[in-house]
Design a protein around this motif. Sequence first.
Motif, mmCIF file in Angstrom:
data_model
loop_
_atom_site.group_PDB
_atom_site.id
_atom_site.type_symbol
_atom_site.label_atom_id
_atom_site.label_comp_id
_atom_site.label_asym_id
_atom_site.label_seq_id
_atom_site.Cartn_x
_atom_site.Cartn_y
_atom_site.Cartn_z
ATOM 1 N N ALA A 46 -14.296 30.697 -10.812
ATOM 2 C CA ALA A 46 -15.516 30.359 -10.065
ATOM 3 C C ALA A 46 -15.769 31.364 -8.952
ATOM 4 O O ALA A 46 -16.922 31.756 -8.711
ATOM 5 N N ASP A 47 -14.704 31.806 -8.279
ATOM 6 C CA ASP A 47 -14.873 32.716 -7.148
ATOM 7 C C ASP A 47 -15.141 34.154 -7.573
ATOM 8 O O ASP A 47 -15.966 34.846 -6.958
ATOM 9 N N THR A 48 -14.441 34.625 -8.606
ATOM 10 C CA THR A 48 -14.553 36.042 -8.973
ATOM 11 C C THR A 48 -15.650 36.320 -9.993
ATOM 12 O O THR A 48 -16.186 37.421 -10.026
ATOM 13 N N ARG A 49 -15.970 35.359 -10.826
ATOM 14 C CA ARG A 49 -16.998 35.560 -11.847
ATOM 15 C C ARG A 49 -18.305 34.850 -11.513
ATOM 16 O O ARG A 49 -19.279 34.975 -12.248
ATOM 17 N N GLN A 50 -18.280 34.127 -10.416
ATOM 18 C CA GLN A 50 -19.471 33.384 -9.988
ATOM 19 C C GLN A 50 -19.988 32.459 -11.086
ATOM 20 O O GLN A 50 -21.192 32.354 -11.316
ATOM 21 N N ILE A 51 -19.058 31.808 -11.749
ATOM 22 C CA ILE A 51 -19.422 30.867 -12.809
ATOM 23 C C ILE A 51 -19.134 29.461 -12.309
ATOM 24 O O ILE A 51 -17.984 29.142 -11.975
ATOM 25 N N PRO A 52 -20.121 28.597 -12.226
ATOM 26 C CA PRO A 52 -19.878 27.223 -11.783
ATOM 27 C C PRO A 52 -18.912 26.513 -12.725
ATOM 28 O O PRO A 52 -18.847 26.804 -13.921
ATOM 29 N N LEU A 53 -18.153 25.589 -12.193
ATOM 30 C CA LEU A 53 -17.169 24.865 -12.986
ATOM 31 C C LEU A 53 -17.797 24.204 -14.207
ATOM 32 O O LEU A 53 -17.215 24.193 -15.289
ATOM 33 N N GLU A 54 -19.008 23.660 -14.012
ATOM 34 C CA GLU A 54 -19.642 22.920 -15.108
ATOM 35 C C GLU A 54 -20.151 23.830 -16.221
ATOM 36 O O GLU A 54 -20.574 23.354 -17.273
ATOM 37 N N GLN A 55 -20.063 25.154 -16.044
ATOM 38 C CA GLN A 55 -20.554 26.071 -17.066
ATOM 39 C C GLN A 55 -19.429 26.864 -17.756
ATOM 40 O O GLN A 55 -19.700 27.782 -18.518
ATOM 41 N N MET A 56 -18.196 26.499 -17.513
ATOM 42 C CA MET A 56 -17.085 27.256 -18.097
ATOM 43 C C MET A 56 -16.850 26.850 -19.549
ATOM 44 O O MET A 56 -16.878 25.675 -19.889
ATOM 45 N N THR A 57 -16.602 27.869 -20.382
ATOM 46 C CA THR A 57 -16.380 27.662 -21.812
ATOM 47 C C THR A 57 -15.136 28.443 -22.239
ATOM 48 O O THR A 57 -14.557 29.208 -21.459
ATOM 49 N N PHE A 58 -14.738 28.281 -23.492
ATOM 50 C CA PHE A 58 -13.591 29.025 -24.008
ATOM 51 C C PHE A 58 -13.824 30.528 -23.908
ATOM 52 O O PHE A 58 -12.894 31.301 -23.659
ATOM 53 N N GLU A 59 -15.084 30.962 -24.132
ATOM 54 C CA GLU A 59 -15.400 32.389 -24.132
ATOM 55 C C GLU A 59 -15.114 33.044 -22.784
ATOM 56 O O GLU A 59 -14.848 34.249 -22.713
ATOM 57 N N VAL A 60 -15.158 32.270 -21.719
ATOM 58 C CA VAL A 60 -14.944 32.826 -20.377
ATOM 59 C C VAL A 60 -13.506 33.315 -20.210
ATOM 60 O O VAL A 60 -13.244 34.344 -19.585
ATOM 61 N N PHE A 61 -12.556 32.618 -20.811
ATOM 62 C CA PHE A 61 -11.142 32.884 -20.565
ATOM 63 C C PHE A 61 -10.601 33.912 -21.565
ATOM 64 O O PHE A 61 -9.814 33.606 -22.453
ATOM 65 N N ASP A 62 -11.030 35.147 -21.372
ATOM 66 C CA ASP A 62 -10.547 36.210 -22.251
ATOM 67 C C ASP A 62 -9.254 36.813 -21.691
ATOM 68 O O ASP A 62 -8.775 36.438 -20.616
ATOM 69 N N ARG A 63 -8.699 37.754 -22.432
ATOM 70 C CA ARG A 63 -7.413 38.344 -22.046
ATOM 71 C C ARG A 63 -7.496 39.033 -20.690
ATOM 72 O O ARG A 63 -6.596 38.885 -19.850
ATOM 73 N N GLU A 64 -8.555 39.769 -20.446
ATOM 74 C CA GLU A 64 -8.686 40.517 -19.200
ATOM 75 C C GLU A 64 -8.711 39.584 -17.996
ATOM 76 O O GLU A 64 -8.040 39.820 -16.987
ATOM 77 N N LEU A 65 -9.473 38.492 -18.101
ATOM 78 C CA LEU A 65 -9.597 37.583 -16.971
ATOM 79 C C LEU A 65 -8.266 36.911 -16.660
ATOM 80 O O LEU A 65 -7.856 36.828 -15.496
ATOM 81 N N SER A 100 -4.955 24.414 -32.636
ATOM 82 C CA SER A 100 -4.424 23.553 -33.683
ATOM 83 C C SER A 100 -5.393 22.425 -34.016
ATOM 84 O O SER A 100 -5.450 21.961 -35.158
ATOM 85 N N ALA A 101 -6.169 21.999 -33.027
ATOM 86 C CA ALA A 101 -7.152 20.944 -33.264
ATOM 87 C C ALA A 101 -8.417 21.490 -33.920
ATOM 88 O O ALA A 101 -9.055 20.803 -34.720
ATOM 89 N N GLU A 102 -8.751 22.727 -33.582
ATOM 90 C CA GLU A 102 -9.967 23.344 -34.129
ATOM 91 C C GLU A 102 -9.681 24.807 -34.438
ATOM 92 O O GLU A 102 -9.698 25.650 -33.530
ATOM 93 N N PRO A 103 -9.393 25.155 -35.687
ATOM 94 C CA PRO A 103 -8.976 26.504 -36.068
ATOM 95 C C PRO A 103 -9.938 27.610 -35.634
ATOM 96 O O PRO A 103 -9.502 28.755 -35.460
ATOM 97 N N THR A 104 -11.212 27.306 -35.445
ATOM 98 C CA THR A 104 -12.153 28.348 -35.032
ATOM 99 C C THR A 104 -11.846 28.885 -33.632
ATOM 100 O O THR A 104 -12.355 29.937 -33.241
ATOM 101 N N LEU A 105 -11.002 28.160 -32.908
ATOM 102 C CA LEU A 105 -10.644 28.598 -31.553
ATOM 103 C C LEU A 105 -9.412 29.504 -31.553
ATOM 104 O O LEU A 105 -8.953 29.923 -30.497
#
Length: 343
Positions: A46-65, A100-105
């Motif tokens: 939230a602080d470094t990417r300026q992304i509100p908590l309610e807008q966070m998705t799996f795509e946000v948490f990449d290797r670099e971050l 394991s719950a959703e292979p697309t992830l």
Amino acid sequence: MTKHTDHFYRYLREWFTVFLPHQRAASPHTIIAFRDAWNLLLRYVADTRQIPLEQMTFEVFDRELVAEFLDHMTATRGWSATTRNQRLACIRSFFRYAASAEPTLAMHLAAITAIPQKKDPANTTIRYLTTGAITTLLATPDPLTKTGLRDQFFMILMYDLAARDAEMLTLTVGAIDTRRRTAELIGKGAKPRRLPITAETAEHYRRYTGALHPGSDPGEPLFYTTHRHRKTPMSDDNVARFLRQYATAAHQINAEVPERIHPHMLRHSRAMHLYQAGMPLEMLTEWLGHADPETTLIYAHADTEMKRKALAKITIDIGTDATPIPIWRDRQDIIQRLCGLAS
């Protein structure tokens, strides 16, 4: 909250409320530690990417971050390598659960898994046996029985070579050359290395093969179990089982032998004994088949820590502090000479 965001938080909630307490049976302390780690990560995003908590998705948490987050916490909060690795394991655990719950992830899990753990060369947590304990342990099997002869030779050879369990179980009859007194090991990444064996080990090999490998093909597994009249390589479970058995018996004779040992302790023990006998770390790295020389430093650090503890024990035993008594105590003439005051 968008559908994708709800997707992320739904799995995060299930991980905390279902998987950790019920499926993994994690302790309340572990769950609190994991919760704190995720709170730090979400706040960092939230602080470094300026992304509100309610807008966070799996795509946000990449290797670099995630790697940036771990490095930032190490720098600002003084996380040790162990703490950093524990936090990384926590994050990986969640992504593994979601995949394991959703292979697309799975693609997100792969990205997090690619983040390497941080090595800690100062970590001196290494368990090994004294030379006296090794002697007692190796004398425990009964060599008059075939099983005892096999188990004793396995431990003798493993200790002599400081070999990994897997390297021992892939040895063939022809891998030992008693004339040159060498053994051919296949290490990690199928990388071969040739190591010397002692004259005593070579004699044990002759006795063992004479009893359990008469007329065998050089390509047969050196250590085997028989299934349906066929020799198959012995399993690591079998090795772990008989080591526990002999350790329990040896402990009754010599308290220096731990009641429970694992195969890698023989490798650690031989490596420590070689280092303490004066083998340079560079040669020990080659002997052990370490790809990274930094890995071998654990033996140097462990030996230093052992000496430090021994010094502390001696200090306690003689009832003084760690500071030696200066030779000039209560000697005014020496003090004057040191200070240039004497005539």
